[in-house]
Design an enzyme around this catalytic site. Structure first.
Site, PDB file in Angstrom:
ATOM      1  CE  LYS A 212      49.984  26.173  35.110  1.00 17.35           C
ATOM      2  NZ  LYS A 212      49.232  24.978  35.528  1.00 17.35           N
TER       3      LYS A 212
HETATM    4  N1  GLU Z   1      45.431  24.764  35.511  1.00 17.10           N
HETATM    5  C1  GLU Z   1      44.973  23.417  35.456  1.00 17.10           C
HETATM    6  C2  GLU Z   1      46.112  22.440  35.622  1.00 17.10           C
HETATM    7  O1  GLU Z   1      47.158  22.762  36.151  1.00 17.10           O
HETATM    8  C3  GLU Z   1      44.100  23.144  34.238  1.00 17.10           C
HETATM    9  C4  GLU Z   1      44.740  23.302  32.916  1.00 17.10           C
HETATM   10  C5  GLU Z   1      43.759  23.236  31.734  1.00 17.10           C
HETATM   11  O2  GLU Z   1      42.587  22.929  31.917  1.00 17.10           O
HETATM   12  O3  GLU Z   1      44.223  23.499  30.630  1.00 17.10           O
HETATM   13  O4  GLU Z   1      45.979  21.282  35.321  1.00 17.10           O
END
Ligand code: GLU
Length: 423
Positions: free
Chosen positions: A111
């Site tokens: 993240k």
């Molecule tokens: N931000 C989204 C999540 O928390 C998608 C993450 C992604 O597609 O890599 O799952």
């Protein structure tokens, strides 16, 4: 790793609580538990991009966490909020490790975050900030390292700028492989990625109805949060015949006992920027939305929305966690005691990262998938994963969250052992 500055019920604390309970249930050794829990890499960078028209500088903290890459390159979105912290990003990266493992895509968990308020940035300023972010983290990003995507406060346009910034640095038109997902379709994005998380939420609610012998088309639904996830969930569930009675965003809530017209509400939000003041509903408070008499409550805003203070006031039969970590562990306990069926975040909102995986494979293979193909694969994967979790929960007489975590963590442990423990 500290519990940091996120207050008493932070994402990190919730994530740690959930994984520590899982480690205990699975009876993992201390060494393997540490290997599973501790983040591999936590990075904090300070950036100072210049706004070209007046020479002003923006100053922002940038965070990137690669929690675990045993099952593949780390995957997870970029969060842009005024309060995001390294600890919040760590908790969210951990959640991504379980989410990708559970939904069965060959990714690990990561993240990133940019501490800034997107609501206060002009489009050109946001672009400068996104490009500065990209350059600052570029050595940690790549198809085999960390592949970002949109999250709270970032969107498809931002992913387009990231993609351009990386190919521009290499002096090429395209990148070799997929460096970022959630891009505009014209730049190699995949059709249906924007809707994927909301569609996935509705697939899991439909699967829950099937297994619990409930009829979705008779349902009254309340949704907290009307960003990408909340608004797509609202329109998709209304299309299935359910009645969306209450919706909120940061400005407040709107309620209509006979059902809100979701398309008109989306139009209203497009023009005014907020849910409040919608002519087709009555203004209510944020708390009223959570406490609405309804069958399904979808918390799709931010973490820790439901705590021990308000958990007892919830009337829903089903809670579908559209957001990441919307329930604190104490709230979770109260709701389980009240026999609420909870579809945990790592299952409920995994549709986004599943379709990100389709985008990743499409780009790697220079292929193009159709909307029908994407939606079909998404729906099938959400349903089969729901069944896997539901059956385990039934068999072990545990909650959906425990069953989901047990499956996800076991796969990561199996990955560690399959690779071997030697460097
Ligand atoms: N931000 C989204 C999540 O928390 C998608 C993450 C992604 O597609 O890599 O799952």
């Amino acid at each position: 790793m500290t519990n940091g500055n996120d207050g008493p019920s932070s994402v990190l604390q919730t994530a740690l609580w959930n994984v520590q309970q899982t480690v205990r249930r699975l009876k993992l050794t201390d060494d393997i538990a540490r290997r599973v829990i501790e983040p591999a890499e936590r990075i904090s960078i300070r950036i100072h991009p210049v706004i070209h028209d007046d020479g002003r500088m923006l100053h922002a903290d940038v965070f990137l966490v690669r929690h675990n890459d045993v099952l593949g390159p780390t995957k997870g979105g970029i969060r842009m909020t005024p309060t995001v912290s390294l600890d919040e990003i760590t908790g969210l990266a951990m959640e991504m490790t379980w989410k990708t493992s559970l939904i069965g895509v060959p990714f690990g968990g990561g993240k990133s975050g940019i501490r800034a308020d997107p609501a206060l940035l002009k489009p050109a300023e946001k672009e400068v900030l996104i490009r500065a972010f990209t350059r600052s983290v570029q050595r940690h990003v790549g198809p085999e390292i960390y592949v970002p995507a949109p999250d709270m406060g970032t969107n498809e346009n931002d992913m387009g700028h990231i993609r351009d910034c990386i190919s521009y640095s290499g002096g090429t038109s395209i990148t070799t492989g997929c460096f970022v997902t959630g891009k505009p379709v014209l730049l190699g994005g995949i059709v249906g990625r924007r809707e994927a998380t909301g569609y996935g939420v509705v697939s899991t609610i439909a699967a829950a109805c099937k297994h619990l012998n409930l009829n979705l088309s008779n349902f009254r639904v309340a949704i907290q949060g009307f960003g990408n996830v909340g608004s797509v969930t609202a329109s998709a569930i209304a299309e299935q015949g359910a009645c969306v009675v209450a919706v909120s965003d940061i400005s407040g809530g709107t309620f209509c006992k006979d059902g809100l017209n979701v398309q008109k509400l989306i139009e209203h939000v497009k023009t005014t920027g907020k849910v409040k003041g919608f002519a087709g509903g009555k203004d209510i408070s944020l708390d009223d939305v959570l406490e609405t008499e309804c069958d399904v409550l979808v918390p799709a805003a931010t973490h820790s929305a439901i705590t021990q203070k308000n958990a007892g006031l919830i009337h829903a039969k089903i809670i579908a966690e559209g957001a990441n970590a919307p329930l604190t562990p104490q709230a979770d306990d109260i709701l389980i005691d009240h026999k609420v069926f909870i579809i945990p975040d790592i299952l409920c909102n995994a549709g986004g990262v599943f379709v990100s995986y389709l985008e990743y494979t499409q780009e790697t293979q220079r292929d193009q998938m159709t909307r029908t193909e994407v939606e079909h694969r998404l729906n099938n994967r959400m349903k089969s994963t729901f069944e896997l979790v539901f059956n385990r929960a039934e068999k072990t007489r545990s909650t959906m969250r425990h069953a989901a975590m047990d499956i996800a963590v076991t796969r990561v442990v199996d990955g560690i052992l399959a690779r071997g423990l030697l460097p």
